[in-house]
Design a protein around this motif. Structure first.
Motif, mmCIF file in Angstrom:
data_model
loop_
_atom_site.group_PDB
_atom_site.id
_atom_site.type_symbol
_atom_site.label_atom_id
_atom_site.label_comp_id
_atom_site.label_asym_id
_atom_site.label_seq_id
_atom_site.Cartn_x
_atom_site.Cartn_y
_atom_site.Cartn_z
ATOM 1 N N PRO A 158 12.593 -1.704 -26.034
ATOM 2 C CA PRO A 158 12.894 -1.343 -24.709
ATOM 3 C C PRO A 158 14.314 -0.350 -24.693
ATOM 4 C CG PRO A 158 13.459 -3.570 -25.190
ATOM 5 C CD PRO A 158 12.627 -3.027 -26.343
ATOM 6 N N ASP A 159 14.642 0.246 -23.594
ATOM 7 C CA ASP A 159 15.636 0.847 -23.447
ATOM 8 C C ASP A 159 17.046 0.222 -23.576
ATOM 9 O OD1 ASP A 159 14.109 3.026 -22.976
ATOM 10 O OD2 ASP A 159 14.151 2.988 -20.958
ATOM 11 N N HIS A 160 16.966 -0.982 -23.153
ATOM 12 C CA HIS A 160 18.207 -1.700 -23.075
ATOM 13 C C HIS A 160 18.577 -2.424 -24.607
ATOM 14 C CE1 HIS A 160 15.380 -5.093 -22.432
ATOM 15 N NE2 HIS A 160 16.222 -5.708 -23.196
ATOM 16 N N ALA A 161 17.647 -2.204 -25.403
ATOM 17 C CA ALA A 161 17.910 -2.897 -26.816
ATOM 18 C C ALA A 161 18.856 -2.168 -27.756
ATOM 19 C CB ALA A 161 16.489 -2.901 -27.515
ATOM 20 N N ASP A 162 19.746 -2.803 -28.380
ATOM 21 C CA ASP A 162 20.715 -1.878 -29.045
ATOM 22 C C ASP A 162 19.940 -1.270 -30.462
ATOM 23 O OD1 ASP A 162 22.909 -0.883 -30.606
ATOM 24 O OD2 ASP A 162 23.949 -2.782 -30.765
ATOM 25 N N ALA A 178 22.565 -11.601 -32.567
ATOM 26 C CA ALA A 178 21.903 -11.566 -31.009
ATOM 27 C C ALA A 178 21.902 -12.609 -30.524
ATOM 28 C CB ALA A 178 20.495 -10.936 -31.426
ATOM 29 N N LEU A 179 21.805 -13.863 -31.134
ATOM 30 C CA LEU A 179 22.013 -15.187 -30.281
ATOM 31 C C LEU A 179 23.078 -15.362 -29.778
ATOM 32 C CD1 LEU A 179 19.569 -17.359 -32.787
ATOM 33 C CD2 LEU A 179 19.042 -16.606 -30.260
ATOM 34 N N ARG A 180 24.155 -15.056 -30.387
ATOM 35 C CA ARG A 180 25.610 -15.056 -30.015
ATOM 36 C C ARG A 180 25.815 -14.352 -28.703
ATOM 37 N NH1 ARG A 180 28.548 -15.432 -35.862
ATOM 38 N NH2 ARG A 180 28.487 -17.684 -36.267
ATOM 39 N N SER A 181 25.286 -13.185 -28.893
ATOM 40 C CA SER A 181 25.458 -12.379 -27.485
ATOM 41 C C SER A 181 24.816 -12.866 -26.166
ATOM 42 C CB SER A 181 24.921 -10.935 -27.858
ATOM 43 O OG SER A 181 23.419 -10.880 -28.094
ATOM 44 N N ILE A 182 23.734 -13.582 -26.437
ATOM 45 C CA ILE A 182 23.074 -14.250 -25.206
ATOM 46 C C ILE A 182 23.946 -15.334 -24.570
ATOM 47 C CG2 ILE A 182 21.016 -15.447 -24.428
ATOM 48 C CD1 ILE A 182 19.415 -14.168 -26.578
ATOM 49 N N GLN A 183 24.102 -15.473 -23.236
ATOM 50 C CA GLN A 183 24.572 -16.226 -22.434
ATOM 51 C C GLN A 183 23.947 -17.537 -22.330
ATOM 52 O OE1 GLN A 183 27.883 -16.310 -21.442
ATOM 53 N NE2 GLN A 183 28.031 -14.277 -22.127
ATOM 54 N N GLY A 184 24.468 -18.555 -23.300
ATOM 55 C CA GLY A 184 23.693 -19.869 -23.192
ATOM 56 C C GLY A 184 24.434 -21.073 -22.987
ATOM 57 N N ARG A 185 24.050 -22.257 -23.173
ATOM 58 C CA ARG A 185 25.018 -23.281 -23.158
ATOM 59 C C ARG A 185 25.752 -23.794 -24.192
ATOM 60 N NH1 ARG A 185 20.493 -27.875 -22.114
ATOM 61 N NH2 ARG A 185 22.793 -29.302 -22.209
ATOM 62 N N THR A 216 13.070 -16.180 -26.539
ATOM 63 C CA THR A 216 14.498 -15.907 -26.484
ATOM 64 C C THR A 216 14.796 -14.495 -27.040
ATOM 65 O OG1 THR A 216 15.311 -18.130 -26.766
ATOM 66 C CG2 THR A 216 16.757 -16.661 -27.456
ATOM 67 N N LEU A 217 13.865 -13.979 -28.179
ATOM 68 C CA LEU A 217 14.450 -12.826 -29.012
ATOM 69 C C LEU A 217 13.083 -12.023 -29.185
ATOM 70 C CD1 LEU A 217 16.801 -14.126 -31.674
ATOM 71 C CD2 LEU A 217 17.701 -12.722 -29.745
ATOM 72 N N ASN A 218 12.922 -10.905 -29.468
ATOM 73 C CA ASN A 218 12.080 -9.788 -29.873
ATOM 74 C C ASN A 218 12.507 -9.015 -31.144
ATOM 75 O OD1 ASN A 218 9.873 -10.430 -27.913
ATOM 76 N ND2 ASN A 218 11.319 -9.797 -26.672
ATOM 77 N N VAL A 262 16.664 -5.999 -33.235
ATOM 78 C CA VAL A 262 16.614 -7.270 -32.696
ATOM 79 C C VAL A 262 17.054 -7.121 -31.277
ATOM 80 C CG1 VAL A 262 18.305 -8.519 -33.680
ATOM 81 C CG2 VAL A 262 16.527 -9.984 -32.750
ATOM 82 N N TRP A 263 16.727 -7.852 -30.233
ATOM 83 C CA TRP A 263 17.041 -7.797 -28.856
ATOM 84 C C TRP A 263 16.828 -8.923 -28.143
ATOM 85 C CZ3 TRP A 263 13.063 -4.939 -30.504
ATOM 86 C CH2 TRP A 263 11.921 -4.804 -29.830
#
Length: 886
Positions: free
Chosen positions: A693-697, A748-755, A825-827, A872-873
């Motif tokens: 996708p376009d938003h993937a780094d 990538a997991l650390r960049s996601i807002q999680g608990r 969670t990831l792709n 990975v995004w």
């Protein structure tokens, strides 16, 4: 098979007590039946026992039992005398006389007769206990008494019984040690190397030592899974800023983990468990993590465990004490019997081998320690008197003659070392009364060298030759120049006319070279041991052709000679250990140079690397001599330089023209693929898609490595005695990519807002329990070895919880854990990098290529480039729980 063997061994051990227990139960049952049913008519009419007969039978049986116990006690009083001073021999004697059977049958029979007399009396019962318990007690009592009398009336029979018992007991212990060692180290093959053996490609310069985690405990095993995790931590990392210029690529050298301890060792304070050899230093967090994982891989026996080596030391100590006591009291016959027994035990243990089992370094060191501390310590008493010295020399000759047929060459060396020890002690004491002992020792060693079997496997002649060399040196240490001349004269005459095949005479020249170098060393250092004796100097100067002198120096290699360790001669022993500069080898080289200049014949051409290296060493010696060279020396130097130049020219051409091997490149790729397929990876739990996708780094989509490696990895032939395995290189590349993929996924997991939750085992367990059936779709990432502050991490209950999720331990994390839904969670998009020269590795998403564009360097090198397209995004429905304090 092992389970069946163990079961059979346990059955043999408990067979006697079990049979006695069954017999007791059957006897009591039959007595009860006889008591209830009454006596048969034929018995009361014809064989009726007198009233109280069972009580009298009980008393007589008890008397016989007491007499037997007294006899065993009297025999036990003789166990302090050699050769019964060892506990294993006592048990063998008791077994030989049948004391165990007599005691077992007698005690059980006494109890059965007592039960019949007091509670279950009957005429039939009296007859039964008399036939089946009283009579066997008498038979075994007589048998044990006769055997005991026979044994102590025939000392030679006693010695043979004791000898067999000791050898069998001690050999059995070593078999158990070897079996345990083989089982514990079987899974470590290919993971670690032992001791100082490691692959050295010239660039490994950093050593990290891992101390033992516990002191004074016995090592049970080394866990291979944690060793693999430590190797993963040492693998190179694929990064997003790959170097593209060939000359800027770093040289790769595979790190090695060396194991300095073994299963069965008792750890000591300050001991090193592992050593890690690397080309570059690790950062401090990674190094601490590697040390922690390797320390966790060491499992220990329960507290209070005793090793078989320690048990054996205690057994032998009693026999040594008995030998010393008898020698000092003048009981020479008894002492000689005990010495013969000690020699037989040592020989038996050395020759005993466990079929199909591996021997550890520790077992070999223990056997060597036995020879030094068992035979060597008692031989110190040789200076008590000339008669005692003669006994020791005679027994040493007997052992040396038998030694070649036992197999291990180390045992042959130790038998010969008895002569050098007695020789040194006698010369130190001095005195006219010991002169015949010194002459006798020289004659014995000369006979062993000159008249031993010609079979190559025995090699007693060469070892005895070097024993004579040691004797010359020891005579100089003792200040006895006459004894040194005596030994050197015998050495010079060895095989002078009898060695038609020129097998043993080269060993004599090699020994003379060493002694000539030693005399030069003593003179140069102005040592008080310097004899300054022209006769001795002439006797140790080798004579022969140039080829023979070169061959003699090749035989006189540091640490490579049979029996002699002449490279230790210059070491000074003191109360503390310290580093010393060893120079004797240089003086031996100078002695060789002096012998070459006075020798006849032509210089052999340099047809191999070994010969070329030897010629180069001699040229360096000429350089050290400066301008004070004579005509013969300069002529020899010129011939050496010509041969070296010819060899270097041909070798450089051969190295440059050797083509790369497709088979070895395939081996690299196969090993890379196998390492990636060896187990589950975190990337296997993340959905793979080709649509980004376009938003993937995707700014840095390539994970890559660029390494300069020695050409040895990818050519079929071996150059400069260096072999490099391409499979090892492929495995290390795979480990590096797996760690780098894990790092991008964690990023990538650390960049996601999680608990965010507390990093503890309790919190992780509660979070997994809350998922219920959904836990099967979740992935848990933890540091290698678990969370540091979780005491119950390895508990069975917590491990059961971890099995409900996909759990991965990764070195990317430290003090942190991540739990996420692997479905949403990831792709990830991954594929081999498309670049000229890179070839995709089948079954993987990695491409690898080898390039011959490296210029310069001390040795031929190639460049290995590896690349993977890896993006990975976050997914559309990310579910992440991070257990961290940050």
């Amino acid at each position: 098979m092992a389970w069946t063997t163990s079961l059979a061994r346990r059955f043999r051990r408990w067979r006697g007590p079990v049979l006695l227990g069954v017999s007791f139960f059957i006897s009591v049952t039959l007595l009860a039946l006889a008591h209830q049913t009454g006596d048969p008519y034929w018995l009361t009419a014809r064989l009726s026992a007198a009233p109280g007969g069972d009580g009298a039978l009980w008393q007589v049986q008890t008397t016989f039992l007491s007499v037997g116990f007294a006899g065993v006690a009297i025999a036990a009083q003789l166990f302090a005398e050699a050769p019964l001073a060892i506990g294993a021999s006592r048990g063998r004697v008791l077994k030989y006389i049948g004391a165990g059977r007599f005691v077992g049958i007698g005690l059980v029979g006494n109890i059965v007769i007592a039960i019949e007399t007091i509670w279950l009396s009957s005429q039939l019962g009296v007859l039964g206990v008399a036939l089946f318990w009283f009579l066997p007690t008498v038979v075994f009592l007589v048998r044990s008494t006769v055997r005991l009398t026979e044994l102590f009336g025939h000392p030679s029979l006693l010695d043979e019984v004791v000898k067999l018992s000791l050898v069998g007991a001690l050999s059995s212990r070593f078999e158990d040690v070897a079996r345990s060692y083989a089982e514990a180290t079987r899974q470590l093959d290919g993971l670690v190397a032992s001791g100082w053996s490691h692959l050295d490609l010239g660039s490994a310069t950093v050593t990290v030592r891992v101390p033992v985690p516990r002191v004074g405990a016995v090592i049970k095993a080394i866990r291979p899974d944690l060793v693999r995790q430590a190797l993963d931590l040492l693998a190179p990392r694929a990064n997003e800023t790959r170097v593209t210029e060939p000359q800027q690529v770093g040289i790769y050298s595979a790190p090695r983990v060396l194991l300095d301890v073994e299963p069965g060792d008792r750890t000591r304070l300050g001991e090193t468990a592992f050593r890690i050899i690397m080309s570059e230093s690790l950062d401090e967090p990674t190094q601490d993590r590697v040390i922690q994982v390797l320390q966790a891989s060491v499992d220990f026996e329960p507290s209070g465990a005793v090793t078989p080596d320690e048990e054996t030391d205690r057994e032998i100590a009693n026999l040594k004490d008995a030998i010393g006591t008898n020698l000092r009291s003048g009981a020479f016959a008894t002492a000689e019997r005990a010495l013969e027994l000690l020699g037989a035990v040592v020989r038996g243990v050395w020759t005993a081998q466990a079929d199909g089992l591996d021997s550890s370094r520790r077992s070999l060191r223990v056997r060597e320690d036995w020879l030094f501390r068992s035979v060597g310590e008692v031989e110190r008493d040789a200076v008590l008197s000339p008669r005692v010295a003669g006994i020791f020399v005679g027994l040493a000759m007997t052992r040396a003659l038998e030694a070649p047929r036992t197999g291990p060459t180390e045992y042959v060396d130790e038998c010969l070392r008895s002569f050098t020890r007695i020789w040194s002690d006698v010369l130190q004491v001095g005195g006219d009364e010991y002169e015949h002992i010194a002459s006798r020792i020289v004659v014995c060693v000369q006979n062993l060298a000159a008249f031993s079997s010609p079979e190559p496997r025995e090699d007693l002649a060469s070892r005895a030759t070097w024993a004579m060399v040691e004797m010359v040196k020891l005579a100089l240490d003792a200040g006895s120049v006459s004894a040194a001349v005596l030994a050197a004269e015998e050495l010079s005459g060895l095989f002078e006319y009898s060695d038609r095949l020129n097998i043993h005479r080269p060993q004599v020249r090699a020994g003379q070279l060493v002694l000539a170098g030693w005399l030069d060393y003593l003179a140069d250092k102005k040592d008080k041991r310097d004899p300054s004796n022209a006769v001795l100097r002439e006797l140790v100067s080798p004579r022969g052709t140039i080829d023979e002198i070169l061959a003699a120096r090749r035989l006189a290699q540091r640490g490579a000679n049979p029996f002699s360790r002449w490279d230790w001669w210059e070491m000074k022993s003191g109360g503390t250990s310290r580093a010393q500069v060893l120079e004797l080898s240089h003086y031996v080289d100078k002695a060789q140079l002096a012998a070459l200049t006075s020798s006849r014949g032509t210089l052999p051409p340099a047809r191999d690397q070994e010969t070329a290296s030897e010629y180069q060493r001699l040229v360096e010696l000429f350089k050290d001599s400066g301008d004070g060279l004579g005509r013969n020396e300069r002529e020899l130097e010129g011939r050496l330089r010509d041969e070296i130049a010819k060899w270097q020219c041909s070798e450089d051409q051969r190295l440059a023209s050797e083509p790369l091997s497709d088979a070895r490149f395939d081996a690299l790729r196969i090993a890379l693929r196998q390492a990636l397929e060896g187990g589950e990876r975190i990337t296997d739990k993340v959905p793979v898609t080709n649509a980004i996708p376009d938003h993937a780094d995707s700014s840095t989509p390539i994970l890559g490595m660029n390494l300069r490696v020695p050409r040895h990895y990818l050519v079929e032939k071996t150059f400069n005695r260096t072999y490099a395995d391409p499979a090892e290189l492929g495995t290390m590349i795979a480990r590096g990519f797996m760690e780098s993929e894990d790092a991008k996924i964690v990023q990538a997991l650390r960049s996601i807002q999680g608990r965010l939750l507390e990093p503890s085992g309790r919190t992780i367990r509660e979070s997994i329990d809350a998922l219920g059936k959904e836990a099967a779709h979740y992935v848990l990432l933890t540091p290698c070895g678990g969370m540091e502050d979780s005491d119950g991490w390895y508990s069975s209950g917590f491990r059961e919880v971890l099995r409900t999720v996909s759990h991965f331990e990764t070195s990317v994390l430290s003090g942190e854990a991540i739990l996420f839904d692997g479905r949403t969670t990831l792709n990830v998009c991954r594929a081999p990098e498309k670049k000229e020269g890179l070839v995709p590795v089948a079954g993987t998403s990695i491409a690898v290529g080898v390039f011959e564009d490296v210029q310069g360097g001390d040795e031929p090198q190639v460049r290995v480039e590896v690349g993977e397209y890896f993006v990975v995004w976050p997914g559309d429905a990310s579910k992440v729980i991070r257990f961290t304090d940050n």
